[in-house]
Write a protein that holds these residues in place. Structure first.
Motif, mmCIF file in Angstrom:
data_model
loop_
_atom_site.group_PDB
_atom_site.id
_atom_site.type_symbol
_atom_site.label_atom_id
_atom_site.label_comp_id
_atom_site.label_asym_id
_atom_site.label_seq_id
_atom_site.Cartn_x
_atom_site.Cartn_y
_atom_site.Cartn_z
ATOM 1 N N LEU A 114 -1.544 10.751 -8.827
ATOM 2 C CA LEU A 114 -1.162 9.481 -8.192
ATOM 3 C C LEU A 114 -0.813 8.440 -9.260
ATOM 4 C CD1 LEU A 114 -3.784 9.078 -5.325
ATOM 5 C CD2 LEU A 114 -1.390 9.742 -5.108
ATOM 6 N N ARG A 115 -1.645 8.352 -10.266
ATOM 7 C CA ARG A 115 -1.468 7.326 -11.307
ATOM 8 C C ARG A 115 -0.150 7.486 -12.058
ATOM 9 N NH1 ARG A 115 -0.291 3.734 -13.760
ATOM 10 N NH2 ARG A 115 -1.479 2.405 -15.148
ATOM 11 N N GLN A 116 0.267 8.732 -12.300
ATOM 12 C CA GLN A 116 1.475 8.969 -13.097
ATOM 13 C C GLN A 116 2.753 8.492 -12.410
ATOM 14 O OE1 GLN A 116 1.946 13.176 -13.753
ATOM 15 N NE2 GLN A 116 2.776 13.537 -11.727
ATOM 16 N N ASN A 117 2.673 8.167 -11.138
ATOM 17 C CA ASN A 117 3.837 7.712 -10.383
ATOM 18 C C ASN A 117 4.158 6.234 -10.587
ATOM 19 O OD1 ASN A 117 4.890 9.906 -8.339
ATOM 20 N ND2 ASN A 117 2.668 10.157 -8.510
ATOM 21 N N PHE A 118 3.293 5.518 -11.306
ATOM 22 C CA PHE A 118 3.449 4.075 -11.437
ATOM 23 C C PHE A 118 3.263 3.625 -12.877
ATOM 24 C CE2 PHE A 118 1.857 4.970 -7.192
ATOM 25 C CZ PHE A 118 2.678 4.217 -6.388
ATOM 26 N N SER A 119 4.051 2.631 -13.284
ATOM 27 C CA SER A 119 3.815 1.969 -14.567
ATOM 28 C C SER A 119 2.564 1.097 -14.407
ATOM 29 C CB SER A 119 5.014 1.106 -14.938
ATOM 30 O OG SER A 119 5.103 -0.005 -14.056
ATOM 31 N N ASP A 120 2.054 0.554 -15.509
ATOM 32 C CA ASP A 120 0.876 -0.308 -15.428
ATOM 33 C C ASP A 120 1.130 -1.524 -14.547
ATOM 34 O OD1 ASP A 120 -0.530 1.394 -17.083
ATOM 35 O OD2 ASP A 120 -0.179 0.218 -18.899
ATOM 36 N N SER A 121 2.298 -2.155 -14.710
ATOM 37 C CA SER A 121 2.577 -3.357 -13.909
ATOM 38 C C SER A 121 2.722 -3.005 -12.424
ATOM 39 C CB SER A 121 3.816 -4.086 -14.414
ATOM 40 O OG SER A 121 4.965 -3.285 -14.272
ATOM 41 N N ILE A 165 0.854 -1.190 0.000
ATOM 42 C CA ILE A 165 0.000 0.000 0.000
ATOM 43 C C ILE A 165 0.889 1.239 0.000
ATOM 44 C CG2 ILE A 165 -1.708 1.317 1.331
ATOM 45 C CD1 ILE A 165 -2.665 -1.384 2.515
ATOM 46 N N VAL A 166 0.509 2.208 -0.821
ATOM 47 C CA VAL A 166 1.184 3.507 -0.829
ATOM 48 C C VAL A 166 0.144 4.567 -0.530
ATOM 49 C CG1 VAL A 166 2.325 5.238 -2.289
ATOM 50 C CG2 VAL A 166 2.987 2.833 -2.461
ATOM 51 N N PHE A 167 0.501 5.496 0.348
ATOM 52 C CA PHE A 167 -0.352 6.666 0.530
ATOM 53 C C PHE A 167 0.487 7.912 0.316
ATOM 54 C CE2 PHE A 167 1.256 6.063 4.815
ATOM 55 C CZ PHE A 167 1.409 7.338 5.343
ATOM 56 N N CYS A 168 -0.163 8.908 -0.219
ATOM 57 C CA CYS A 168 0.487 10.173 -0.523
ATOM 58 C C CYS A 168 -0.264 11.275 0.209
ATOM 59 C CB CYS A 168 0.440 10.400 -2.029
ATOM 60 S SG CYS A 168 1.089 11.988 -2.548
ATOM 61 N N VAL A 169 0.477 12.171 0.812
ATOM 62 C CA VAL A 169 -0.134 13.285 1.531
ATOM 63 C C VAL A 169 0.204 14.575 0.794
ATOM 64 C CG1 VAL A 169 -0.263 14.536 3.726
ATOM 65 C CG2 VAL A 169 0.052 12.048 3.715
ATOM 66 N N GLY A 170 -0.830 15.341 0.490
ATOM 67 C CA GLY A 170 -0.624 16.583 -0.253
ATOM 68 C C GLY A 170 -1.448 17.726 0.298
ATOM 69 N N VAL A 213 0.084 -2.590 -6.371
ATOM 70 C CA VAL A 213 0.024 -1.693 -5.218
ATOM 71 C C VAL A 213 -1.365 -1.057 -5.107
ATOM 72 C CG1 VAL A 213 1.054 0.384 -4.207
ATOM 73 C CG2 VAL A 213 2.468 -1.156 -5.542
ATOM 74 N N SER A 214 -1.845 -0.901 -3.899
ATOM 75 C CA SER A 214 -3.052 -0.104 -3.648
ATOM 76 C C SER A 214 -2.581 1.289 -3.256
ATOM 77 C CB SER A 214 -3.878 -0.727 -2.525
ATOM 78 O OG SER A 214 -4.292 -2.029 -2.889
ATOM 79 N N VAL A 215 -3.146 2.312 -3.895
ATOM 80 C CA VAL A 215 -2.653 3.680 -3.728
ATOM 81 C C VAL A 215 -3.774 4.582 -3.209
ATOM 82 C CG1 VAL A 215 -1.516 5.621 -4.873
ATOM 83 C CG2 VAL A 215 -1.050 3.287 -5.651
ATOM 84 N N PHE A 216 -3.418 5.430 -2.225
ATOM 85 C CA PHE A 216 -4.394 6.306 -1.578
ATOM 86 C C PHE A 216 -3.844 7.719 -1.427
ATOM 87 C CE2 PHE A 216 -5.125 1.988 -0.263
ATOM 88 C CZ PHE A 216 -6.492 1.854 -0.377
ATOM 89 N N TYR A 217 -4.758 8.671 -1.341
ATOM 90 C CA TYR A 217 -4.392 10.076 -1.128
ATOM 91 C C TYR A 217 -4.997 10.547 0.190
ATOM 92 C CZ TYR A 217 -4.053 15.098 -1.589
ATOM 93 O OH TYR A 217 -3.761 16.414 -1.350
ATOM 94 N N CYS A 218 -4.204 11.287 0.964
ATOM 95 C CA CYS A 218 -4.668 11.881 2.226
ATOM 96 C C CYS A 218 -4.359 13.377 2.193
ATOM 97 C CB CYS A 218 -3.949 11.247 3.416
ATOM 98 S SG CYS A 218 -4.181 9.472 3.584
#
Length: 173
Positions: free
Chosen positions: A94-101, A76-81, A106-111
């Motif tokens: 958030l999406r631009q930080n990762f390739s498709d694979s 899991i990744v979370f990003c705080v902005g 990873v599960s990605v969240f924003y806080c």
């Protein structure tokens, strides 16, 4: 489930969220510099939190470089902005930080966090002053531009413990 929360924080918002998540999940919580020294093979779940900077997630490269090694773990990744959670820029950033694979592993969240100019590094404060000045000088400012100028002209805190619930739900499932 043995879980670790690893974070990097510039002004304290990401650290706050990391501690909230660790407390709620009964997990260990470490700053990235300490976690890099630790063997993480015994953990079932690894949660990484970084702060947002110009659409990027701070120090994410370290986490991504270990994805293949951690293939059998919940990741899991979370990003705080500084943006509110419903800002239309959040999901694409958030999406631009990762390739498709990578995205599929990873599960990605924003806080939402905020700004704390008093705790920012001098280069970050300078960057923000230049950004605000550029926005103010822009001809034909949009309503969103005007809103952004007001929002980032001073310190504020929009962090809230409620934003960790989706992360905890993901961890439980």
């Amino acid at each position: 489930m043995k879980t670790i929360v690893i974070y990097t924080s510039q002004t304290g918002f990401t650290k706050r969220y990391a501690q909230w998540i660790a407390d709620a999940a009964g997990a260990e919580c470490l700053e990235l510099s300490e976690a890099k020294k630790k063997d993480l093979t015994s953990y079932d779940a690894i949660i990484y939190g970084g702060w947002a900077c110009a659409g990027g997630i701070s120090k994410l490269g370290w986490f991504k470089s270990n994805l293949d090694k951690w293939g059998n773990k919940k990741l899991i990744v979370f990003c705080v902005g500084a943006s509110p959670e419903n800002s239309p820029e959040v999901a694409p950033a958030l999406r631009q930080n990762f390739s498709d694979s990578e995205w599929n592993k990873v599960s990605v969240f924003y806080c939402p966090g905020g700004f704390n100019y008093e705790k920012m590094s001098a280069p970050s404060r300078l960057m923000m002053k230049v950004f605000i000045k550029t926005l103010k000088a822009k001809k034909d400012k949009s309503e969103a531009d005007e809103e952004m100028i007001l929002m980032i002209s001073g310190s504020y805190d929009i962090s809230d413990r409620k934003h960790i619930e989706p992360i905890l739900e993901c961890l439980r499932n």
